[in-house]
Motif scaffolding. Sequence first.
Motif, PDB file in Angstrom:
ATOM      1  N   TYR A  94       1.518   1.602  -6.414  1.00  0.00           N
ATOM      2  CA  TYR A  94       2.791   0.893  -6.376  1.00  0.00           C
ATOM      3  C   TYR A  94       3.115   0.195  -7.698  1.00  0.00           C
ATOM      4  N   ASN A  95       2.353   0.489  -8.752  1.00  0.00           N
ATOM      5  CA  ASN A  95       2.643  -0.074 -10.061  1.00  0.00           C
ATOM      6  C   ASN A  95       3.961   0.497 -10.602  1.00  0.00           C
ATOM      7  N   GLY A  96       4.759  -0.346 -11.252  1.00  0.00           N
ATOM      8  CA  GLY A  96       6.066   0.077 -11.726  1.00  0.00           C
ATOM      9  C   GLY A  96       6.018   1.227 -12.719  1.00  0.00           C
ATOM     10  N   ALA A  97       5.080   1.158 -13.675  1.00  0.00           N
ATOM     11  CA  ALA A  97       4.970   2.222 -14.670  1.00  0.00           C
ATOM     12  C   ALA A  97       4.535   3.536 -14.023  1.00  0.00           C
ATOM     13  N   THR A  98       3.619   3.438 -13.069  1.00  0.00           N
ATOM     14  CA  THR A  98       3.160   4.629 -12.350  1.00  0.00           C
ATOM     15  C   THR A  98       4.306   5.287 -11.602  1.00  0.00           C
ATOM     16  N   VAL A  99       5.055   4.480 -10.877  1.00  0.00           N
ATOM     17  CA  VAL A  99       6.192   4.992 -10.115  1.00  0.00           C
ATOM     18  C   VAL A  99       7.238   5.601 -11.043  1.00  0.00           C
ATOM     19  N   THR A 100       7.478   4.943 -12.181  1.00  0.00           N
ATOM     20  CA  THR A 100       8.472   5.436 -13.132  1.00  0.00           C
ATOM     21  C   THR A 100       8.094   6.799 -13.686  1.00  0.00           C
ATOM     22  N   LEU A 102      -4.072 -13.117   4.870  1.00  0.00           N
ATOM     23  CA  LEU A 102      -4.852 -12.111   4.150  1.00  0.00           C
ATOM     24  C   LEU A 102      -4.729 -10.748   4.815  1.00  0.00           C
ATOM     25  N   ILE A 103      -4.766 -10.742   6.150  1.00  0.00           N
ATOM     26  CA  ILE A 103      -4.578  -9.486   6.882  1.00  0.00           C
ATOM     27  C   ILE A 103      -3.202  -8.911   6.586  1.00  0.00           C
ATOM     28  N   GLY A 104      -2.201  -9.779   6.585  1.00  0.00           N
ATOM     29  CA  GLY A 104      -0.837  -9.340   6.314  1.00  0.00           C
ATOM     30  C   GLY A 104      -0.694  -8.729   4.933  1.00  0.00           C
ATOM     31  N   LEU A 105      -1.323  -9.347   3.932  1.00  0.00           N
ATOM     32  CA  LEU A 105      -1.258  -8.812   2.570  1.00  0.00           C
ATOM     33  C   LEU A 105      -1.934  -7.451   2.511  1.00  0.00           C
ATOM     34  N   GLY A 106      -3.085  -7.338   3.172  1.00  0.00           N
ATOM     35  CA  GLY A 106      -3.791  -6.055   3.197  1.00  0.00           C
ATOM     36  C   GLY A 106      -2.978  -4.972   3.894  1.00  0.00           C
ATOM     37  N   VAL A 107      -2.347  -5.336   5.013  1.00  0.00           N
ATOM     38  CA  VAL A 107      -1.513  -4.376   5.748  1.00  0.00           C
ATOM     39  C   VAL A 107      -0.324  -3.948   4.891  1.00  0.00           C
ATOM     40  N   ALA A 108       0.297  -4.912   4.188  1.00  0.00           N
ATOM     41  CA  ALA A 108       1.468  -4.612   3.359  1.00  0.00           C
ATOM     42  C   ALA A 108       1.116  -3.653   2.225  1.00  0.00           C
ATOM     43  N   ILE A 109       0.018  -3.939   1.532  1.00  0.00           N
ATOM     44  CA  ILE A 109      -0.395  -3.075   0.423  1.00  0.00           C
ATOM     45  C   ILE A 109      -0.816  -1.705   0.949  1.00  0.00           C
ATOM     46  N   GLY A 110      -1.558  -1.698   2.071  1.00  0.00           N
ATOM     47  CA  GLY A 110      -1.971  -0.428   2.667  1.00  0.00           C
ATOM     48  C   GLY A 110      -0.774   0.416   3.088  1.00  0.00           C
ATOM     49  N   PHE A 111       0.216  -0.237   3.670  1.00  0.00           N
ATOM     50  CA  PHE A 111       1.437   0.455   4.075  1.00  0.00           C
ATOM     51  C   PHE A 111       2.156   1.042   2.866  1.00  0.00           C
ATOM     52  N   LEU A 112       2.246   0.257   1.794  1.00  0.00           N
ATOM     53  CA  LEU A 112       2.937   0.711   0.588  1.00  0.00           C
ATOM     54  C   LEU A 112       2.238   1.925  -0.016  1.00  0.00           C
ATOM     55  N   TYR A 120       0.108   4.032   1.505  1.00  0.00           N
ATOM     56  CA  TYR A 120       0.155   5.166   2.434  1.00  0.00           C
ATOM     57  C   TYR A 120       1.512   5.860   2.385  1.00  0.00           C
ATOM     58  N   MET A 121       2.575   5.087   2.433  1.00  0.00           N
ATOM     59  CA  MET A 121       3.917   5.663   2.450  1.00  0.00           C
ATOM     60  C   MET A 121       4.235   6.341   1.119  1.00  0.00           C
ATOM     61  N   ALA A 122       3.730   5.769   0.009  1.00  0.00           N
ATOM     62  CA  ALA A 122       3.945   6.386  -1.302  1.00  0.00           C
ATOM     63  C   ALA A 122       3.292   7.765  -1.345  1.00  0.00           C
ATOM     64  N   PHE A 123       2.078   7.866  -0.823  1.00  0.00           N
ATOM     65  CA  PHE A 123       1.374   9.147  -0.821  1.00  0.00           C
ATOM     66  C   PHE A 123       2.018  10.151   0.137  1.00  0.00           C
ATOM     67  N   LYS A 124       2.718   9.649   1.139  1.00  0.00           N
ATOM     68  CA  LYS A 124       3.399  10.546   2.064  1.00  0.00           C
ATOM     69  C   LYS A 124       4.750  11.008   1.525  1.00  0.00           C
ATOM     70  N   GLY A 125       5.111  10.486   0.349  1.00  0.00           N
ATOM     71  CA  GLY A 125       6.333  10.935  -0.292  1.00  0.00           C
ATOM     72  C   GLY A 125       7.579  10.165   0.087  1.00  0.00           C
ATOM     73  N   HIS A 126       7.431   9.041   0.771  1.00  0.00           N
ATOM     74  CA  HIS A 126       8.593   8.238   1.136  1.00  0.00           C
ATOM     75  C   HIS A 126       9.107   7.463  -0.077  1.00  0.00           C
ATOM     76  N   GLY A 127      10.399   7.215  -0.100  1.00  0.00           N
ATOM     77  CA  GLY A 127      11.010   6.543  -1.237  1.00  0.00           C
ATOM     78  C   GLY A 127      10.539   5.106  -1.393  1.00  0.00           C
TER      79      GLY A 127
END
Length: 459
Positions: free
Chosen positions: A412-418, A7-17, A19-26
Motif C-alpha cells: 500500500y506504499n504510494g510509490a509502489t502503487v504509482t 491494535l486488532i483494528g489496525l492489523g485488520v485494516a492493513i491486512g484488508f488493504l 489482501y484487496m490490493a493483491f486481488k486487484g481491487h482499486g
Amino acid sequence: MGTAIGLIGLGVAIGFLVYMAFKGHGIIVVAPIAAMIAILFSYGLKGHFMASYTITYMEGFANYAKNYFPIYLLGAIFAKLMDITGNALSIAHFCTEKLGKSRAVLSVVITCAILTYGGVSLFVVAFVMLPVATALFQEADVPKRLIPGCIALGAFTFTMTALPGSPQVQNTIPMQYFGTDSFAAPGLGVIASVIMFAGGMIWLTYRTNKAKAANEGYGNYNDQAEKTDGSIPNILMAALPILIILVVNLVLSKIVYPSLDGAYMEEEFGSTLAANSGTWSVLIGMLVSILFLLVFNFNKVKDKIKDGLKTASIDSLTPLVNSCAVAGFGSAVKILPIFAVVSGAALSLSAIPLLSEVISVNLLCAMTASASGGLSAALEVMGETFLASGINPQVLHRLASICSGGLDNLPYNGATVTVLALCGMTHKQSYLDMFMVATVIPIVASVVVMVLGSFGLCF
C-alpha cells in the motif's frame, strides 16, 4: 482492552488493504475503507468516525494532490513526448546495442539510479523511465512484469537511502536530528549500496532467466511505442532531455535558490523557500525539458501534440489518485491512539540503540506507508535519545536513512502503487520483485550496517 481492540483494528485494516490490493481491487476504493476499519475499531461510531474520514483522511488525500499533482502531470507529459519523438526508442536501441539484449534489466536499473542520484524525484523517475523501459524490454523480449522491480531497484533503494551524497529526502531528514550532512558514514553507505545493487540484480537476473527458459517473452500488451517518421534521434539528442532535467534541477536547488532571499514566502504565503525550492527545481527542470522537446521536434509532434497532451493528462490522474488514497490512509492511521502506543513500544523494544533504530524506523514506515513520514516520526520522538547513546552520529544517520527504505515498500506504499499503475501491472504480477529488491534486500543491508556500527566501525 481499548489498546488491544485498536491494535486488532489496525492489523485488520492493513491486512484488508494488502489482501484487496493483491486481488486487484482499486486502491481508490479500498484505502478509505481500510482507514475506516481502523478508525471504527478505535473510536466506534462516535463523532470521530465521520470526522476522521471527511477531515483527516481527505486532508491527507488533498495535501498529497496539492503537493504532487504538478509533478505527476509534467512527468506524464514528458514521458509522452519522449515516446512520440522516438527518444525513448533511441535510448532503448543504444542500450541494447552497447550492453546487449541480455542486459536490458541492468540498463533500466542503472538509468534509474543515475536519475535518482542526480536529484530527480522518485515519481518523476518512474514517469521518465517507463517509455524507455517499455521500448527496451520489447526490444529484448523481456517480460514487462519485471519493469516495476527494475524501477524499484534503481530508484527506491541504494540511491535513495544509502549512497553518500544522495539528495533524496530520505537521506536529508536525519541531518537536522544528528547534525550530519548527506555524506554521513560514506563507507557504510557504499557497503550498503553494493549489497542492495548486487542482491537486487541477482534476484532480477534470476527472474529474467526463469522467464526466458519458459519462453514467456514481453507479453501481449497494447502499449507499442508511438510510430515515428521512420528515423529515430541519435543517442545524444535522445538523452539530452533527461540531462536537462538533471542539470536544471541541480543548478536551481544547489546554486540559485539557496542564494535567494525567501523572506517573502513567510510573509505572503506562510511557508519557506527551503520547503518549496526542491519541488520547484524539479518542476522547472521538467518544464524546460518539455519545451526543448517541443521546439526541436516540432515537425514530429505538431500533428500528435493535441491528442498526446490529452492522453498524458489522463495517464497522470490514475496513479496520482491511487497515491492520494494511500496518503489519506496514512494520515488516518497517525491520529489513532494505537499509533502512539505502537510508536512508543517500537522505540523501546531494545536497549541496544542501533537495533531500536532499525526496528522503530521500519515499523513506523510500515504503519504510515511512507519512508519520509515514518523516518520523521521516529527521529522526532527518539532522535535525541539515539544521539545521547554515544554512538557516532554519522552511523545513526546512515542507518536511519537505510531503514526508511525497508518496510515502507509494502503493497500500500504510494510509490509502489504509482509504479504498478503506470506500468499497467497488478500486485500479483509484479509486487514480488519489488518486495525482494526494495524491502528484503535493503533490510539485509541495514542489518549489516547495524552490526558494523555496533562494533564502532564508521568510515
